[in-house]
Design a protein around this motif. Structure first.
Motif, PDB file in Angstrom:
ATOM      1  N   UNK A 150      -0.854 -13.806  -1.907  1.00  0.00           N
ATOM      2  CA  UNK A 150      -0.189 -12.797  -0.818  1.00  0.00           C
ATOM      3  C   UNK A 150       1.192 -12.618   0.053  1.00  0.00           C
ATOM      4  N   UNK A 151       1.868 -13.710  -1.192  1.00  0.00           N
ATOM      5  CA  UNK A 151       3.073 -13.998  -0.560  1.00  0.00           C
ATOM      6  C   UNK A 151       4.213 -12.474  -0.710  1.00  0.00           C
ATOM      7  N   UNK A 152       3.882 -11.855  -2.399  1.00  0.00           N
ATOM      8  CA  UNK A 152       4.144 -11.302  -2.886  1.00  0.00           C
ATOM      9  C   UNK A 152       3.933  -9.477  -1.530  1.00  0.00           C
ATOM     10  N   UNK A 153       2.785  -9.251  -0.649  1.00  0.00           N
ATOM     11  CA  UNK A 153       3.033  -8.224  -0.465  1.00  0.00           C
ATOM     12  C   UNK A 153       3.732  -8.861   1.115  1.00  0.00           C
ATOM     13  N   UNK A 154       3.608 -10.097   1.052  1.00  0.00           N
ATOM     14  CA  UNK A 154       4.732 -10.482   2.735  1.00  0.00           C
ATOM     15  C   UNK A 154       6.086  -9.638   2.247  1.00  0.00           C
ATOM     16  N   UNK A 155       6.518 -10.389   1.104  1.00  0.00           N
ATOM     17  CA  UNK A 155       7.920  -9.570   0.699  1.00  0.00           C
ATOM     18  C   UNK A 155       7.989  -8.051   1.060  1.00  0.00           C
ATOM     19  N   UNK A 156       6.697  -8.015  -0.087  1.00  0.00           N
ATOM     20  CA  UNK A 156       6.572  -6.535   0.270  1.00  0.00           C
ATOM     21  C   UNK A 156       7.072  -5.210   1.384  1.00  0.00           C
TER      22      UNK A 156
END
Length: 470
Positions: A379-385
């Motif tokens: 979920x870290x990538x989704x947060x950054x997006x």
């Protein structure tokens, strides 16, 4: 004492043109190369006394202008201090518009210190913080906003802040300010004509004055509207992570940083003080605050940390509220939802690697919700997006000039208020000469941004943040 870029270089009663200054212009510590810089009328005389070319003729003021010469620096006893490259640059086409000499030596603290002390022994004064850039301003090569842009470039944390610094160094803000002042000057000239050259009752129609004032007001307000964006570009997105104890706040910080910056344990209340770090997000930066867990507590130290967390919420550009999806929604979770109501926020439901008990429908919010597992780094990538989408850098890039400096914002606000007051008076039919004070005040406030007239005290405040040697 007021200074202008057209005046002689006098500062605090001292004629800057009579002093030759020297300083180390590279950061302290060991490195491949360090630079010692001189500026002033004795720069050539002093470097000629201590520099011995290894090959060729002695240093020549005219032939060697802007050329690198290879040789040694010699002390008073004729001993070699270091092997160097020397570049002499003749005024006025230099950074300060004075003679400048730069000595490129090995990046040894011992060598650099010896060379600097040798220059001081030969008649140089140790430069004050930012004095080279201050001289560039006093000698009319740059205006005050361009001098401040130099510091912005040095302190740039991301691509956007660096580009905006370059933009302002090239005079983009000065051009905007001069355009606004030209409109005010047109209004002032017509107003003064009515005061001095017309009979009573024969003033120029006020619409002929108001049209320029309205245009200037619109231009000022447009610049002011960029200040929030400018602060984000310069200082980063002020981001605060909040949540109950032990929901994964510190784990999120560590995941974003890719290092164990914050202590992570199963014991609630581990984080009691504010931890702040900067994280690069492509074109912009996150200034991210990890806070103490929000809960009721009798621990005095932890309570101070909780109070700090709550205070930060109102000061933040972005709030990341973390909830433990393996626990039921409770009153402390509700308090956190109440705190972020109406705020720019992202909700994280963490610990998805555990069996879920948290029903996100209870939240009843339109805020973005992201499911994460800090253990599995999900979920870290989704947060950054999501953060990138919320702060659209394309919009920032479309602005020709951004107000990134608090001093500029304050002066623009002062000018806007005075102009509003003057417009109000002139529309009410107040005698035309009474409307001039605020109108001229707005004109002068804008002049302070570019340093058309500036006190020694203002210059001290501007340049005290510079490093010595710049």
């Amino acid at each position: 004492m007021l200074q202008t870029t057209s005046q002689s270089s006098v500062y605090k009663g001292v004629n800057m043109e009579e002093r030759t200054i020297a300083a180390i212009s590279t950061p302290s510590g060991t490195g491949g190369i360090s630079i010692v810089r001189m500026s002033g009328p004795k720069a050539y005389e002093i470097v000629s006394q201590i520099f011995r070319p290894i090959m060729g003729k002695p240093l020549d003021k005219n032939d060697d202008n802007r050329k690198m010469r290879y040789g040694n620096i010699i002390d008073n006893q004729g001993e070699i201090i270091d092997e160097v490259m020397v570049c002499f640059m003749k005024a006025p086409f230099t950074y300060t518009r004075e003679d400048i000499c730069e000595i490129n030596c090995h990046g040894s603290f011992v060598s650099v210190k010896k060379i600097l002390n040798l220059l001081l022994d030969r008649g140089c004064d140790l430069a004050e913080a930012g004095e080279f850039t201050k001289r560039a301003f006093l000698n009319g090569r740059i205006d005050l906003s361009q001098a401040e842009a130099v510091l912005d470039i040095i302190n740039a944390r991301n691509d956007l802040s660096q580009k905006e610094g370059i933009n302002q160094l090239n005079g983009a803000l000065r051009e905007k300010i001069n355009s606004i002042r030209q409109e005010l000057l047109e209004a002032l000239s017509r107003l003064e004509y009515s005061i001095n050259f017309t009979e009573d009752g024969e003033d120029l129609p006020k619409d002929e004055i108001i049209v320029y004032m309205d245009k200037a007001k619109a231009m000022i307000d447009k610049l002011l509207n960029t200040s929030n964006k400018g602060k984000i570009v310069r200082d980063g997105i002020n981001t605060t992570i909040i949540g109950k104890p032990n929901v994964g706040k510190s784990s999120l910080l560590n995941n974003l940083l890719n290092e164990n910056r914050a202590i992570v344990t199963d014991i609630p209340g581990t984080t009691r003080d504010l931890i702040t770090e900067y994280i690069s997000f492509g074109d912009f930066t996150l200034k991210i605050n990890d806070t103490a867990g929000i809960r009721e507590t009798d621990d005095v130290v932890e309570k101070i940390g909780v109070d700090k967390s709550i205070e930060l919420i109102d000061q933040s550009d972005l709030i990341i509220a973390i909830f433990d999806s393996s626990r039921d929604f409770d009153q402390e979770d509700k308090k956190i939802m109440d705190l972020i109501e109406g705020k720019n926020a992202i909700i994280i439901l963490n610990k998805t690697d555990l069996s879920g008990k948290f029903d996100e429908k209870i939240l009843k919010t339109s805020l973005p919700i992201i499911r994460t597992s800090m253990i599995n780094e999900e979920g870290i990538d989704k947060l950054e997006e999501t953060i990138t989408e919320m702060f659209n850098t394309k919009e920032l890039k479309r602005e020709s000039v951004l107000i990134t400096n608090t001093r500029h914002e304050r002066l623009l606000n002062m000018a806007s208020k005075k102009l509003t007051s003057s417009l109000y008076d002139i529309n009410r039919g107040i005698p035309i000469d009474a409307c001039e004070v605020d109108l001229r005040g707005a004109y002068d406030d804008l002049g302070l941004i570019i340093g058309e007239s500036v006190s020694d005290e203002i210059m001290d405040k501007v340049f005290k943040e510079f490093c010595v040697g710049k």
